[in-house]
Design a protein around this motif. Sequence first.
Motif, PDB file in Angstrom:
ATOM      1  N   MET A   1      47.031  65.198   8.163  1.00 24.77           N
ATOM      2  CA  MET A   1      46.101  64.316   8.824  1.00 24.77           C
ATOM      3  C   MET A   1      46.308  62.877   8.366  1.00 24.77           C
ATOM      4  O   MET A   1      46.515  62.633   7.198  1.00 24.77           O
ATOM      5  N   ILE A   2      46.239  61.977   9.290  1.00 26.98           N
ATOM      6  CA  ILE A   2      46.382  60.557   8.976  1.00 26.98           C
ATOM      7  C   ILE A   2      45.017  59.895   9.113  1.00 26.98           C
ATOM      8  O   ILE A   2      44.403  59.945  10.173  1.00 26.98           O
ATOM      9  N   ASP A   3      44.545  59.306   8.034  1.00 31.39           N
ATOM     10  CA  ASP A   3      43.285  58.577   8.079  1.00 31.39           C
ATOM     11  C   ASP A   3      43.564  57.138   8.471  1.00 31.39           C
ATOM     12  O   ASP A   3      44.477  56.504   7.930  1.00 31.39           O
ATOM     13  N   ARG A   4      42.762  56.629   9.406  1.00 28.06           N
ATOM     14  CA  ARG A   4      42.925  55.251   9.859  1.00 28.06           C
ATOM     15  C   ARG A   4      41.713  54.436   9.446  1.00 28.06           C
ATOM     16  O   ARG A   4      40.620  54.953   9.289  1.00 28.06           O
ATOM     17  N   LYS A   5      41.939  53.140   9.283  1.00 26.25           N
ATOM     18  CA  LYS A   5      40.859  52.232   8.927  1.00 26.25           C
ATOM     19  C   LYS A   5      40.903  51.045   9.876  1.00 26.25           C
ATOM     20  O   LYS A   5      41.962  50.471  10.121  1.00 26.25           O
ATOM     21  N   GLY A   6      39.751  50.691  10.422  1.00 25.27           N
ATOM     22  CA  GLY A   6      39.655  49.547  11.318  1.00 25.27           C
ATOM     23  C   GLY A   6      39.705  48.251  10.540  1.00 25.27           C
ATOM     24  O   GLY A   6      39.244  48.174   9.393  1.00 25.27           O
ATOM     25  N   ILE A   7      40.267  47.218  11.140  1.00 22.91           N
ATOM     26  CA  ILE A   7      40.429  45.928  10.466  1.00 22.91           C
ATOM     27  C   ILE A   7      40.077  44.811  11.452  1.00 22.91           C
ATOM     28  O   ILE A   7      40.383  44.903  12.635  1.00 22.91           O
ATOM     29  N   VAL A   8      39.385  43.792  10.941  1.00 24.29           N
ATOM     30  CA  VAL A   8      39.027  42.614  11.734  1.00 24.29           C
ATOM     31  C   VAL A   8      39.605  41.408  11.007  1.00 24.29           C
ATOM     32  O   VAL A   8      39.361  41.219   9.816  1.00 24.29           O
ATOM     33  N   ILE A   9      40.372  40.595  11.726  1.00 24.72           N
ATOM     34  CA  ILE A   9      41.039  39.436  11.128  1.00 24.72           C
ATOM     35  C   ILE A   9      40.613  38.184  11.876  1.00 24.72           C
ATOM     36  O   ILE A   9      40.765  38.100  13.089  1.00 24.72           O
ATOM     37  N   TYR A  10      40.070  37.216  11.134  1.00 25.88           N
ATOM     38  CA  TYR A  10      39.686  35.914  11.686  1.00 25.88           C
ATOM     39  C   TYR A  10      40.807  34.931  11.369  1.00 25.88           C
ATOM     40  O   TYR A  10      41.238  34.824  10.224  1.00 25.88           O
ATOM     41  N   PHE A  11      41.272  34.204  12.384  1.00 23.31           N
ATOM     42  CA  PHE A  11      42.421  33.317  12.200  1.00 23.31           C
ATOM     43  C   PHE A  11      42.135  31.920  12.727  1.00 23.31           C
ATOM     44  O   PHE A  11      41.144  31.682  13.401  1.00 23.31           O
ATOM     45  N   GLN A  12      43.042  30.981  12.388  1.00 22.15           N
ATOM     46  CA  GLN A  12      42.923  29.597  12.845  1.00 22.15           C
ATOM     47  C   GLN A  12      43.853  29.304  14.017  1.00 22.15           C
ATOM     48  O   GLN A  12      43.586  28.418  14.816  1.00 22.15           O
ATOM     49  N   ASN A  13      44.954  30.045  14.101  1.00 24.11           N
ATOM     50  CA  ASN A  13      45.971  29.778  15.103  1.00 24.11           C
ATOM     51  C   ASN A  13      46.466  31.112  15.677  1.00 24.11           C
ATOM     52  O   ASN A  13      46.723  32.041  14.918  1.00 24.11           O
ATOM     53  N   PRO A  14      46.608  31.222  16.995  1.00 22.54           N
ATOM     54  CA  PRO A  14      47.069  32.484  17.596  1.00 22.54           C
ATOM     55  C   PRO A  14      48.477  32.914  17.176  1.00 22.54           C
ATOM     56  O   PRO A  14      48.875  34.042  17.449  1.00 22.54           O
ATOM     57  N   LYS A  15      49.233  32.075  16.503  1.00 21.43           N
ATOM     58  CA  LYS A  15      50.557  32.452  16.016  1.00 21.43           C
ATOM     59  C   LYS A  15      50.471  33.593  15.001  1.00 21.43           C
ATOM     60  O   LYS A  15      51.446  34.288  14.754  1.00 21.43           O
ATOM     61  N   VAL A  16      49.296  33.775  14.441  1.00 21.06           N
ATOM     62  CA  VAL A  16      49.071  34.808  13.435  1.00 21.06           C
ATOM     63  C   VAL A  16      49.275  36.207  14.017  1.00 21.06           C
ATOM     64  O   VAL A  16      49.619  37.140  13.299  1.00 21.06           O
ATOM     65  N   ILE A  17      49.102  36.358  15.306  1.00 22.48           N
ATOM     66  CA  ILE A  17      49.223  37.665  15.949  1.00 22.48           C
ATOM     67  C   ILE A  17      50.604  38.268  15.684  1.00 22.48           C
ATOM     68  O   ILE A  17      50.725  39.453  15.392  1.00 22.48           O
ATOM     69  N   LYS A  18      51.650  37.465  15.763  1.00 15.78           N
ATOM     70  CA  LYS A  18      53.003  37.939  15.484  1.00 15.78           C
ATOM     71  C   LYS A  18      53.142  38.365  14.022  1.00 15.78           C
ATOM     72  O   LYS A  18      53.808  39.347  13.718  1.00 15.78           O
ATOM     73  N   ILE A  19      52.509  37.631  13.121  1.00 17.01           N
ATOM     74  CA  ILE A  19      52.582  37.947  11.695  1.00 17.01           C
ATOM     75  C   ILE A  19      51.876  39.267  11.407  1.00 17.01           C
ATOM     76  O   ILE A  19      52.362  40.092  10.637  1.00 17.01           O
ATOM     77  N   VAL A  20      50.738  39.481  12.035  1.00 12.45           N
ATOM     78  CA  VAL A  20      49.955  40.701  11.802  1.00 12.45           C
ATOM     79  C   VAL A  20      50.721  41.928  12.276  1.00 12.45           C
ATOM     80  O   VAL A  20      50.676  42.981  11.633  1.00 12.45           O
ATOM     81  N   LYS A  21      51.443  41.812  13.378  1.00 13.00           N
ATOM     82  CA  LYS A  21      52.221  42.941  13.895  1.00 13.00           C
ATOM     83  C   LYS A  21      53.295  43.383  12.899  1.00 13.00           C
ATOM     84  O   LYS A  21      53.639  44.562  12.842  1.00 13.00           O
ATOM     85  N   LYS A  22      53.811  42.471  12.095  1.00 15.20           N
ATOM     86  CA  LYS A  22      54.839  42.806  11.112  1.00 15.20           C
ATOM     87  C   LYS A  22      54.298  43.687   9.986  1.00 15.20           C
ATOM     88  O   LYS A  22      55.056  44.384   9.333  1.00 15.20           O
ATOM     89  N   TYR A  23      52.991  43.645   9.758  1.00 15.14           N
ATOM     90  CA  TYR A  23      52.385  44.437   8.692  1.00 15.14           C
ATOM     91  C   TYR A  23      51.937  45.814   9.165  1.00 15.14           C
ATOM     92  O   TYR A  23      51.136  46.470   8.507  1.00 15.14           O
ATOM     93  N   ASN A  24      52.433  46.265  10.298  1.00 19.20           N
ATOM     94  CA  ASN A  24      52.148  47.594  10.835  1.00 19.20           C
ATOM     95  C   ASN A  24      50.666  47.791  11.143  1.00 19.20           C
ATOM     96  O   ASN A  24      50.101  48.848  10.882  1.00 19.20           O
TER      97      ASN A  24
END
Length: 74
Positions: A1-24
């Motif tokens: 079984m894989i346990d998942r955890k929800g995450i909420v990220i507040y950012f200043q610039n939408p460029k962060v979306i690409k960075i977040v994808k790199k962290y799986n």
Amino acid sequence: MIDRKGIVIYFQNPKVIKIVKKYNVNITYVNKIGKYLTGYCDAKDYPTIKKELKKNRLIKKVDESLVEMPSIDI
């Protein structure tokens, strides 16, 4: 079984979306006006992902989601 955890990220610039994808982190919703995104990741990887994302200067805040995430059977 894989346990998942929800995450909420507040950012200043939408460029962060690409960075977040790199962290799986699987992104489920992005609000560019409110400057936040929601997603989920593996529960065992959550502490390291949170620590690494907080180091980025474009990210204001990283929170755990209050919504319960169901486990996945593989």
